[in-house]
Design an enzyme around this catalytic site. Structure first.
Site, PDB file in Angstrom:
ATOM      1  N   GLU A 226       0.842  -1.202   0.000  1.00 39.18           N
ATOM      2  CA  GLU A 226       0.000   0.000   0.000  1.00 39.18           C
ATOM      3  C   GLU A 226       0.872   1.245   0.000  1.00 39.18           C
ATOM      4  O   GLU A 226       0.587   2.210  -0.688  1.00 39.18           O
ATOM      5  CB  GLU A 226      -0.953   0.005   1.212  1.00 39.18           C
ATOM      6  N   ARG A 304      -7.857   2.681  13.202  1.00 34.08           N
ATOM      7  CA  ARG A 304      -8.800   1.580  12.951  1.00 34.08           C
ATOM      8  C   ARG A 304      -8.865   0.640  14.159  1.00 34.08           C
ATOM      9  O   ARG A 304      -9.895   0.047  14.436  1.00 34.08           O
ATOM     10  CB  ARG A 304      -8.448   0.830  11.665  1.00 34.08           C
ATOM     11  N   GLU A 713     -10.987  -8.002   3.679  1.00 28.68           N
ATOM     12  CA  GLU A 713     -10.327  -8.096   4.980  1.00 28.68           C
ATOM     13  C   GLU A 713     -11.125  -8.810   6.081  1.00 28.68           C
ATOM     14  O   GLU A 713     -10.540  -9.540   6.883  1.00 28.68           O
ATOM     15  CB  GLU A 713      -9.954  -6.691   5.482  1.00 28.68           C
TER      16      GLU A 713
HETATM   17  N1  MTE Z   1      -6.527 -11.419  -1.795  1.00 25.13           N
HETATM   18  C1  MTE Z   1      -5.456 -11.813  -2.520  1.00 25.13           C
HETATM   19  N2  MTE Z   1      -5.541 -12.938  -3.228  1.00 25.13           N
HETATM   20  N3  MTE Z   1      -4.301 -11.093  -2.533  1.00 25.13           N
HETATM   21  C2  MTE Z   1      -4.160  -9.943  -1.794  1.00 25.13           C
HETATM   22  O1  MTE Z   1      -3.107  -9.308  -1.812  1.00 25.13           O
HETATM   23  N4  MTE Z   1      -5.237  -8.368  -0.220  1.00 25.13           N
HETATM   24  C3  MTE Z   1      -6.263  -8.218   0.815  1.00 25.13           C
HETATM   25  C4  MTE Z   1      -7.633  -8.619   0.259  1.00 25.13           C
HETATM   26  N5  MTE Z   1      -7.562  -9.899  -0.378  1.00 25.13           N
HETATM   27  C5  MTE Z   1      -5.281  -9.514  -1.007  1.00 25.13           C
HETATM   28  C6  MTE Z   1      -6.468 -10.287  -1.064  1.00 25.13           C
HETATM   29  C7  MTE Z   1      -6.371  -6.873   1.337  1.00 25.13           C
HETATM   30  S1  MTE Z   1      -5.329  -6.405   2.568  1.00 25.13           S
HETATM   31  C8  MTE Z   1      -7.318  -5.996   0.898  1.00 25.13           C
HETATM   32  S2  MTE Z   1      -7.490  -4.463   1.594  1.00 25.13           S
HETATM   33  C9  MTE Z   1      -8.231  -6.327  -0.197  1.00 25.13           C
HETATM   34  O2  MTE Z   1      -8.020  -7.643  -0.699  1.00 25.13           O
HETATM   35  C10 MTE Z   1      -8.031  -5.314  -1.312  1.00 25.13           C
HETATM   36  O3  MTE Z   1      -8.795  -5.595  -2.433  1.00 25.13           O
HETATM   37  P1  MTE Z   1     -10.349  -5.222  -2.553  1.00 25.13           P
HETATM   38  O4  MTE Z   1     -10.518  -3.863  -1.974  1.00 25.13           O
HETATM   39  O5  MTE Z   1     -10.592  -5.264  -3.999  1.00 25.13           O
HETATM   40  O6  MTE Z   1     -11.072  -6.272  -1.784  1.00 25.13           O
HETATM   41  N1  HPA Z   2      -7.592   0.815   5.415  1.00 26.87           N
HETATM   42  C1  HPA Z   2      -6.560   0.599   4.606  1.00 26.87           C
HETATM   43  N2  HPA Z   2      -5.761   1.552   4.201  1.00 26.87           N
HETATM   44  C2  HPA Z   2      -6.011   2.783   4.604  1.00 26.87           C
HETATM   45  C3  HPA Z   2      -7.080   3.067   5.432  1.00 26.87           C
HETATM   46  C4  HPA Z   2      -7.913   2.032   5.862  1.00 26.87           C
HETATM   47  O1  HPA Z   2      -8.882   2.220   6.604  1.00 26.87           O
HETATM   48  N3  HPA Z   2      -7.082   4.398   5.679  1.00 26.87           N
HETATM   49  C5  HPA Z   2      -6.023   4.877   4.996  1.00 26.87           C
HETATM   50  N4  HPA Z   2      -5.374   3.916   4.345  1.00 26.87           N
HETATM   51 MO1  MOS Z   3      -5.497  -3.880   2.831  1.00 20.09          MO
HETATM   52  S1  MOS Z   3      -4.460  -3.956   4.590  1.00 20.09           S
HETATM   53  O1  MOS Z   3      -6.340  -2.405   3.334  1.00 20.09           O
HETATM   54  O2  MOS Z   3      -4.314  -3.409   1.744  1.00 20.09           O
END
Ligand code: MTE
Ligand code: HPA
Ligand code: MOS
Length: 755
Positions: A226, A304, A713
């Site tokens: 990120e 958070r 998540e």
């Molecule tokens: N799933 C896979 N296969 N690989 C990833 O890196 N990241 C996770 C989740 N699922 C991840 C994953 C995290 S930390 C987040 S915040 C979300 O996917 C981000 O994607 P989305 O917002 O499209 O769900």
């Molecule tokens: N989640 C993940 N990344 C972020 C957030 C959050 O709530 N706020 C700022 N960056």
């Molecule tokens: Mo997920 S920890 O918000 O990339």
């Protein structure tokens, strides 16, 4: 339709950053890291390294053309060390050579003389020395003192949770290519293309419009990319800028593991007060977050944590305090759950201790206090459409939990009564309800844009700000677009995420990738459809709202018009109708006032309940997770197969965090577990033997695209249940001190100590 990416992955056809063709006239960057955790740099000698054949140049802090500063929220992180080092693994110099081998060899010739100082590794110690990343924050609701004073039972204790390595299969990396005008193109493995663009522009001394960042997909991010992709992108960019040739910076696994931040370890003190019947009256907690050597996203993660202080429960009186503590380990960062798992772990520990002192069973306490619609969270938002009880009750009914638990209870009771002889194998269970707020807690990030082209043959290209990292966001958006335009998903192509096509993107994080970018894509489709329908309405002499698109055909008031999608598009094109659209989505009704720590930070919450059974070998301290049964609230799923993968994968990653993954540092602050051989990851054999996931039915969600809910998540936090199932199986019910991960080694020690 099955996500086509999966086929490519399985066939090995997927190409990541380092699979791109790289020219032989290109530079490879390898970084020289600080070997020590803390101290003043007395001397840095790169003369011998420079002479290694194949080395082009070596950069140190003074060679940076722009700013030597990569801090995101707080400006406290240098790209390259200047006069001191603050963690082992801190970049000190960057070697650029014509082969990676030459660069690596040269790194071995760099000599550094550091006046070593004693590192601070423990967050409580950092707190006592006033080493804080930012001022301490507190969230309050009601009156905690009064709540505790009126209580019958007061449970107190301490909980600790450990770090977690992201272990994305694709390591961090960027390939930078310069153009004639001195502009840069970056192919980067980042969850946040705009953050890379901004950071590189700053370090290279360029305007943002001269830096293009392109992201095809990542082999996993999990939060680790990120913000921390920025560092490596900067090194690639600096090399390309200085040399005028492409530059590759890809970390090898061991460097990735020792130089990048992890999930934040927390150490916390809790007090949970209850009345006679087990109703929660008050919760007091202080979190000591181990932030590492720089702020990174720590303050946001900490926020958070505070939001999730009471987990899935309603507590009328709360005082939650959180301190982000500076230590001498790599800056810790985002990781799936973003501080919420740490909070939920503490609360679940508190419930176990409350059960022990009150004699009220854990499940009674949990069920009795689950948050209901209208109950207020500590941040002042009332729960809307709360589904905590529904998921819990559904889990009981669907998996016949009452009966399952009774079998285990009976066996345990028999054991207690039988001559004091403890059997070698013990079984235990735990329920783990989750409640997770969806939206970036940084409100301005809750925006996204999508750009859609309909080509004259009827095929469609979609660009958004979402980054595909294995979570299936591209395919979900493909299905949203296909469904809206009434065509098959095969006709829709998701383009790479590129800062030139879609600007000012938010990171793909906070589980909101589909919520935000999917909503923007849907809006863009609606714009194109409206134009097509208005064009047709002119011909049919009717109102445009009469039209719809389905099965690749145009319908007027539910009757096919005899016009296919391709013909419609071609006719519209010849009549000069615009066939592209860009839309902007921003989540409505979000606000938060930090001066009182109250507001409506989340669009909605996601709920669910998991049930775990574990068996422990009390002689060896080893265990197996036998069952994991879940009822999960997904809203109306856009793609149930993808969502199932997210629930199972997230849960197993959560199990890993609380059971076997352990990041250790020596007393001098050097990482001891920075290789795949010393850091134990959950694999298929550590996944629950029997895993079942049921999605809550009839669960439409008004607050996200097409009635869905974010999924990325929340399931991670189910994993916490595995910890408590193991604890119960081991017979160590004292929860006044809970320490995760409960590795077999730690469990063995606890069993010997009779904890
Ligand atoms: N799933 C896979 N296969 N690989 C990833 O890196 N990241 C996770 C989740 N699922 C991840 C994953 C995290 S930390 C987040 S915040 C979300 O996917 C981000 O994607 P989305 O917002 O499209 O769900
Ligand atoms: N989640 C993940 N990344 C972020 C957030 C959050 O709530 N706020 C700022 N960056
Ligand atoms: Mo997920 S920890 O918000 O990339």
């Amino acid at each position: 339709m099955i996500n086509p990416d999966t086929t490519y992955h399985v066939m090995g056809l997927t190409r990541y950053v380092d699979d791109r063709d790289f020219p032989s006239r290109g530079l490879h960057c390898v970084v020289f890291f600080s070997p020590l955790a803390r101290g003043k740099i007395r001397n840095l000698d790169i003369s011998a390294a420079r002479k290694v054949p194949g080395v082009a140049f070596i950069l140190t802090a003074k060679d940076i053309p722009g700013e030597n500063q990569i801090g995101g929220i707080i400006q406290d992180e240098l790209l390259l060390a200047e006069d001191e080092v603050t963690f082992a693994g801190m970049p000190v110099a960057a070697v650029y050579a014509w082969t990676e081998e030459a660069a690596r060899e040269a790194v071995g010739f760099i000599k550094i003389d550091i006046a070593e100082e004693t590192p601070v590794l423990n967050p409580r110690e950092a707190y006592n020395r006033n080493e804080l990343i930012a001022p301490v924050r507190s969230f309050t609701l009601g009156d905690v003192k009064e709540g505790i004073a009126s209580a019958v039972y007061v449970a107190k204790g301490e909980a600790e949770s450990g770090a977690q390595e992201h272990f994305y299969l694709e390591g961090q990396g960027t390939v930078a290519t310069p153009s004639e005008e001195g502009n840069l193109h970056l192919a980067s493995s980042t969850q946040a293309p705009t953050m890379v663009q901004r950071c590189v522009a700053r370090v290279c001394g360029l305007a943002m419009n001269r830096v293009e960042v392109d992201v095809r997909r990542l082999g996993g991010g999990f939060g680790g990319k990120e913000i921390q992709a920025n560092t490596w992108a900067c090194f690639a960019a600096l090399g390309a800028q200085k040399s005028g040739v492409p530059c590759r910076m890809v970390l090898r696994r061991s460097d990735d593991m020792r130089a990048t931040g992890k999930r934040h370890p927390y150490s916390s003190d809790f007090t949970l007060a209850l009345d006679e019947e087990g109703k929660f009256l008050a919760f007091k907690v202080i979190y000591y977050q181990n932030a590492g050597a720089a702020a990174d996203l720590s303050t946001s993660v900490l926020e958070r944590t505070l939001f999730h202080a009471t987990a899935s429960y309603y507590v009328p009186n709360v005082h939650a305090t959180a301190a982000s503590c500076r230590t001498n380990i790599p800056p810790n960062t985002a990781f799936r759950g973003f501080g919420a798992p740490q909070a939920m772990f503490v609360f679940e520990a508190a419930i176990r201790e409350a059960s022990r002192i009150s004699g009220i069973c854990v499940e009674t306490l949990q069920r009795k206090n689950l948050i209901k619609t209208g109950d207020c969270f500590v941040y002042g938002m009332a729960a809307e459409n709360a589904r905590a009880e529904r998921c819990w009750d559904k889990a009981y009914a669907h998996y016949d939990l009452e009966k399952r638990m009774r079998v285990i209870d009976d066996a345990r009771r028999k054991e207690k009564h039988s001559s004091g002889q403890v059997s070698r194998y013990g079984r235990g269970y735990a329920l783990m309800p989750i409640c997770f707020g969806i939206s970036f807690t940084t409100i301005f990030l809750n925006q996204a844009r999508a750009h859609i082209h309909v080509y004259t043959d009827g095929s469609v290209g979609v660009s958004t700000g979402a980054v595909e990292m294995g979570q299936g966001v591209n395919h979900k958006i493909r299905e949203i677009v296909a469904d809206s335009l009434g065509i098959t998903p095969e006709r829709v192509k998701l383009e790479s995420t590129n800062t030139i096509r879609v600007s000012n993107t938010s990171p793909t994080a906070a589980s909101s990738g589909t919520d935000l970018n999917g909503a923007a894509a849907l809006m863009a489709c609606e714009m194109i459809k409206e134009r097509l329908f208005k064009f047709m309405a002119d011909q049919y002499q009717c109102v445009w709202q009469d039209f719809s698109l389905r099965d690749s055909r145009l319908y007027r008031e539910e009757k096919a018009c005899g016009l296919g999608w391709e013909d419609l598009v071609m006719q519209a094109y010849h009549s000069r109708v615009q066939l592209s659209a860009e839309a902007h989505y921003s989540t409505p009704d979000l606000h938060f006032d930090t001066s009182v720590e109250k507001g409506r930070p989340f669009a909605y919450h996601t709920y669910g309940t998991a049930y775990f059974e574990a068996e422990v070998d009390r002689l060896l301290g080893t265990y197996t997770i036998e069952k994991a049964y879940v009822v999960h609230d997904l809203g109306r799923s856009i793609n149930p197969l993808i969502d199932l993968g997210q629930v199972e994968g997230g849960m197993v990653q959560g199990i890993g965090w609380v059971t076997m993954e352990e990041m250790r540092y020596s007393e001098a602050g050097r990482p001891l577990t920075a290789t795949a051989g010393t850091y134990k990851l959950p694999d298929i054999s550590s996944a629950p033997l029997d895993m079942k996931v049921k999605f809550l039915e009839d669960a439409h969600n008004d607050r996200a695209v097409k009635g869905s809910k974010a999924v990325g998540e929340p399931p991670f936090m189910y994993g916490i249940g595995a910890f408590f199932a193991i604890k119960m199986a081991a017979g160590s019910e004292n929860a006044s001190y809970c320490c995760a991960p409960i590795t077999p080694e730690r469990l063995f020690m606890e069993l010997r100590a009779g904890v």
